[in-house]
Design a protein around this motif. Sequence first.
Motif, mmCIF file in Angstrom:
data_model
loop_
_atom_site.group_PDB
_atom_site.id
_atom_site.type_symbol
_atom_site.label_atom_id
_atom_site.label_comp_id
_atom_site.label_asym_id
_atom_site.label_seq_id
_atom_site.Cartn_x
_atom_site.Cartn_y
_atom_site.Cartn_z
ATOM 1 N N TYR A 30 21.667 45.111 32.636
ATOM 2 C CA TYR A 30 22.037 46.339 33.345
ATOM 3 C C TYR A 30 22.253 46.081 34.841
ATOM 4 C CZ TYR A 30 21.323 49.213 29.220
ATOM 5 O OH TYR A 30 21.447 49.782 27.975
ATOM 6 N N LEU A 31 21.491 45.157 35.426
ATOM 7 C CA LEU A 31 21.734 44.794 36.814
ATOM 8 C C LEU A 31 23.102 44.133 36.975
ATOM 9 C CD1 LEU A 31 18.211 43.448 37.895
ATOM 10 C CD2 LEU A 31 19.303 45.588 38.624
ATOM 11 N N GLU A 32 23.486 43.311 35.983
ATOM 12 C CA GLU A 32 24.815 42.695 36.036
ATOM 13 C C GLU A 32 25.907 43.755 36.016
ATOM 14 O OE1 GLU A 32 28.000 40.128 33.428
ATOM 15 O OE2 GLU A 32 25.989 40.441 32.615
ATOM 16 N N LYS A 33 25.741 44.777 35.195
ATOM 17 C CA LYS A 33 26.755 45.827 35.109
ATOM 18 C C LYS A 33 26.960 46.516 36.461
ATOM 19 C CE LYS A 33 27.595 45.115 30.850
ATOM 20 N NZ LYS A 33 28.857 44.379 30.511
ATOM 21 N N GLU A 34 25.896 46.592 37.239
ATOM 22 C CA GLU A 34 25.991 47.277 38.524
ATOM 23 C C GLU A 34 26.363 46.348 39.666
ATOM 24 O OE1 GLU A 34 23.451 50.486 41.217
ATOM 25 O OE2 GLU A 34 22.648 49.736 39.321
ATOM 26 N N TYR A 35 25.873 45.075 39.634
ATOM 27 C CA TYR A 35 26.008 44.206 40.799
ATOM 28 C C TYR A 35 26.840 42.943 40.549
ATOM 29 C CZ TYR A 35 22.156 47.142 42.372
ATOM 30 O OH TYR A 35 21.380 48.218 42.713
ATOM 31 N N GLY A 36 27.164 42.626 39.312
ATOM 32 C CA GLY A 36 27.940 41.432 39.034
ATOM 33 C C GLY A 36 27.123 40.369 38.325
ATOM 34 N N ASP A 37 27.786 39.251 37.992
ATOM 35 C CA ASP A 37 27.153 38.244 37.140
ATOM 36 C C ASP A 37 26.377 37.182 37.915
ATOM 37 O OD1 ASP A 37 29.361 37.037 38.234
ATOM 38 O OD2 ASP A 37 30.408 36.739 36.322
ATOM 39 N N SER A 38 26.210 37.358 39.223
ATOM 40 C CA SER A 38 25.267 36.540 39.996
ATOM 41 C C SER A 38 24.833 37.364 41.196
ATOM 42 C CB SER A 38 25.885 35.212 40.438
ATOM 43 O OG SER A 38 26.923 35.420 41.384
ATOM 44 N N ASP A 80 11.439 46.848 44.967
ATOM 45 C CA ASP A 80 10.230 47.457 45.504
ATOM 46 C C ASP A 80 9.238 47.614 44.355
ATOM 47 O OD1 ASP A 80 8.217 49.269 46.377
ATOM 48 O OD2 ASP A 80 9.571 50.078 47.898
ATOM 49 N N SER A 81 8.174 46.799 44.386
ATOM 50 C CA SER A 81 7.212 46.818 43.284
ATOM 51 C C SER A 81 6.414 48.114 43.236
ATOM 52 C CB SER A 81 6.257 45.623 43.401
ATOM 53 O OG SER A 81 5.572 45.647 44.643
ATOM 54 N N THR A 82 6.298 48.799 44.366
ATOM 55 C CA THR A 82 5.573 50.072 44.385
ATOM 56 C C THR A 82 6.329 51.139 43.606
ATOM 57 O OG1 THR A 82 4.666 49.531 46.557
ATOM 58 C CG2 THR A 82 4.544 51.838 45.861
ATOM 59 N N LEU A 83 7.637 51.189 43.806
ATOM 60 C CA LEU A 83 8.472 52.193 43.140
ATOM 61 C C LEU A 83 9.154 51.657 41.894
ATOM 62 C CD1 LEU A 83 10.197 53.631 46.355
ATOM 63 C CD2 LEU A 83 8.184 54.543 45.171
ATOM 64 N N ASN A 84 9.069 50.330 41.703
ATOM 65 C CA ASN A 84 9.775 49.676 40.591
ATOM 66 C C ASN A 84 11.262 50.021 40.632
ATOM 67 O OD1 ASN A 84 10.065 48.005 38.361
ATOM 68 N ND2 ASN A 84 9.646 49.654 36.895
ATOM 69 N N GLU A 85 11.852 49.870 41.834
ATOM 70 C CA GLU A 85 13.250 50.220 42.030
ATOM 71 C C GLU A 85 14.017 49.059 42.659
ATOM 72 O OE1 GLU A 85 12.809 55.051 42.795
ATOM 73 O OE2 GLU A 85 13.392 53.714 44.443
ATOM 74 N N TYR A 86 15.313 49.018 42.364
ATOM 75 C CA TYR A 86 16.215 48.033 42.946
ATOM 76 C C TYR A 86 17.234 48.753 43.815
ATOM 77 C CZ TYR A 86 14.422 44.733 39.471
ATOM 78 O OH TYR A 86 13.608 43.924 38.703
ATOM 79 N N ASP A 87 17.500 48.191 45.014
ATOM 80 C CA ASP A 87 18.492 48.773 45.917
ATOM 81 C C ASP A 87 19.384 47.673 46.472
ATOM 82 O OD1 ASP A 87 17.647 51.591 46.026
ATOM 83 O OD2 ASP A 87 15.830 50.787 46.958
ATOM 84 N N LEU A 88 20.660 47.998 46.636
ATOM 85 C CA LEU A 88 21.612 47.053 47.217
ATOM 86 C C LEU A 88 21.365 46.948 48.714
ATOM 87 C CD1 LEU A 88 24.203 45.336 46.669
ATOM 88 C CD2 LEU A 88 25.500 47.350 47.393
ATOM 89 N N ILE A 89 21.166 45.712 49.228
ATOM 90 C CA ILE A 89 20.984 45.531 50.669
ATOM 91 C C ILE A 89 22.056 44.605 51.268
ATOM 92 C CG2 ILE A 89 18.519 46.021 50.638
ATOM 93 C CD1 ILE A 89 18.000 43.025 50.790
ATOM 94 N N ARG A 90 22.858 43.969 50.423
ATOM 95 C CA ARG A 90 24.080 43.305 50.877
ATOM 96 C C ARG A 90 25.078 43.352 49.746
ATOM 97 N NH1 ARG A 90 24.692 36.920 52.158
ATOM 98 N NH2 ARG A 90 24.888 36.866 49.884
ATOM 99 N N ARG A 91 26.226 43.956 49.998
ATOM 100 C CA ARG A 91 27.228 44.037 48.944
ATOM 101 C C ARG A 91 27.867 42.673 48.703
ATOM 102 N NH1 ARG A 91 32.105 43.562 51.305
ATOM 103 N NH2 ARG A 91 32.394 44.321 53.451
ATOM 104 N N ARG A 92 28.527 42.553 47.581
ATOM 105 C CA ARG A 92 29.262 41.322 47.277
ATOM 106 C C ARG A 92 30.374 41.123 48.298
ATOM 107 N NH1 ARG A 92 29.828 38.257 42.819
ATOM 108 N NH2 ARG A 92 28.626 39.738 41.580
ATOM 109 N N GLU A 93 30.467 39.911 48.817
ATOM 110 C CA GLU A 93 31.514 39.597 49.776
ATOM 111 C C GLU A 93 32.871 39.605 49.064
ATOM 112 O OE1 GLU A 93 31.335 36.574 53.513
ATOM 113 O OE2 GLU A 93 31.305 35.653 51.534
ATOM 114 N N THR A 94 33.912 40.015 49.773
ATOM 115 C CA THR A 94 35.249 40.089 49.201
ATOM 116 C C THR A 94 36.168 39.040 49.833
ATOM 117 O OG1 THR A 94 36.078 41.657 50.847
ATOM 118 C CG2 THR A 94 34.948 42.579 48.903
ATOM 119 N N THR A 95 37.314 38.871 49.224
ATOM 120 C CA THR A 95 38.330 37.979 49.794
ATOM 121 C C THR A 95 38.712 38.428 51.198
ATOM 122 O OG1 THR A 95 39.205 37.531 47.583
ATOM 123 C CG2 THR A 95 40.637 37.018 49.460
#
Length: 431
Positions: free
Chosen positions: A27-35, A407-422
């Motif tokens: 599910y993380l891949e679906k949102e953020y990509g394959d690496s 964040d282990s307290t909230l058990n949440e993932y947040d984007l803090i750097r987007r994937r770089e583009t061409t």
Amino acid sequence: MQLTNIVVNQSISPEIEMPLSWTRLFYLEKEYGDSFFILDIKKFESNYQEFLQAFRAIYPNTHLGYSYKTNYIPKLCQSVNFMGGYAEVVSQMEYDLAIAIGVPPSRIIFNGPLKYSEDIERAILAGSIVNLDCLEEVDIVTALARRLPDQQIAVGLRCNLDVVGIGRISRFGFDVEGGALDDVFKVFRELNNCSVLGLHCHISSPTRSVESYKLRTQKLIELSDYYFQEKPPQFIDVGGGFFGKMNDDLKAQFDCYIPSYQEYAEAIAPQLKSRFPGNYTPELIVEPGVAVVADVLKFVAKVVGMKTVQSRQIALVVGSIHNIKPTLTGKELSLQVYRSEENSDHKNISPPVDLVGYTCMEHDCLYNNYSGQIGIGDYVVFDNIGAYTVVFKPPFIRPNPPIISYDSTLNEYDLIRRRETTKDVFSTYVI
């Protein structure tokens, strides 16, 4: 310049292991990509506090200057600022980052061998600690002091010390044995409006041994006694270069002992406690980078190809050695492979398997001779990659992957750097 003592009362909470599974990574891949990278911010804060408290338990007037160059993810740097730490920077780029995220100039330590005159003047006049590295920088400060005779100018000096276990002559700082440091003090004594606040030493040792830190601390104290006879310096800065936390299998690949935070603290702090027992104690500044950030970043890469070439089994992953070990050549990082129980039709090959990267370089092997089962659609997660990976990664072949924060307290993932583009990669070129 006033060196304020900011104290954040924060207990060291027990670490909660980041919960990963094939399904979660899917599910993380679906949102953020394959690496992508995963930053465990709570683990970083726990490391920071544990390191700091190891020193403060012995010498209370200790503060940390987090080494931005080791990993300048802004979220990490903001966390350091919240916890009352200094921003230890070695370039105008890093200085600008510190200012942009709200670090007061008085909480910035400006080190490094290349500082332009405008950078030095801006930092000094803003109230930052600027540790001079060479005579050219002394000339810049001297010119500033003469141009602004009513302005009080204060600096620190980086000392080049002969410390055991270095194996080479360091190129940084003023040569103590050769008299260069003495010459600098003489220059500043002749300037009524310029003073030296403290001494700094950062020397990289291959073994990062406790003995080397004992010796550099001893020598810095001896220098402070010699040059600050009327009253102690405002600070003594022992630099960084400490080992961080690592898994046992990585630790076993080093041919030297790996000290703990406590052992480093016991090598340094008691010497200041013994020498400065009174009410006025110089601030002890320690500049950890690797020590607090090494184990707080993971790298996730999907397996997308499998092949056999003669007797060699090869798995292609969406990553490269630039993502995981730019400074750990020849060592195998801890990894875990997450496999889908339901995906039984994916292609598998028998171990041992070399996990290779996407670049066109033969040496781009992320892990040699992996002994477990692996197949297309699996996720490989590398650990202990928090130091230098993000800052050293070039846009070679592929743009940089995103970074998400856990964040282990909230058990949440947040984007803090987007994937770089061409477009990001080529935005500075004239086309």
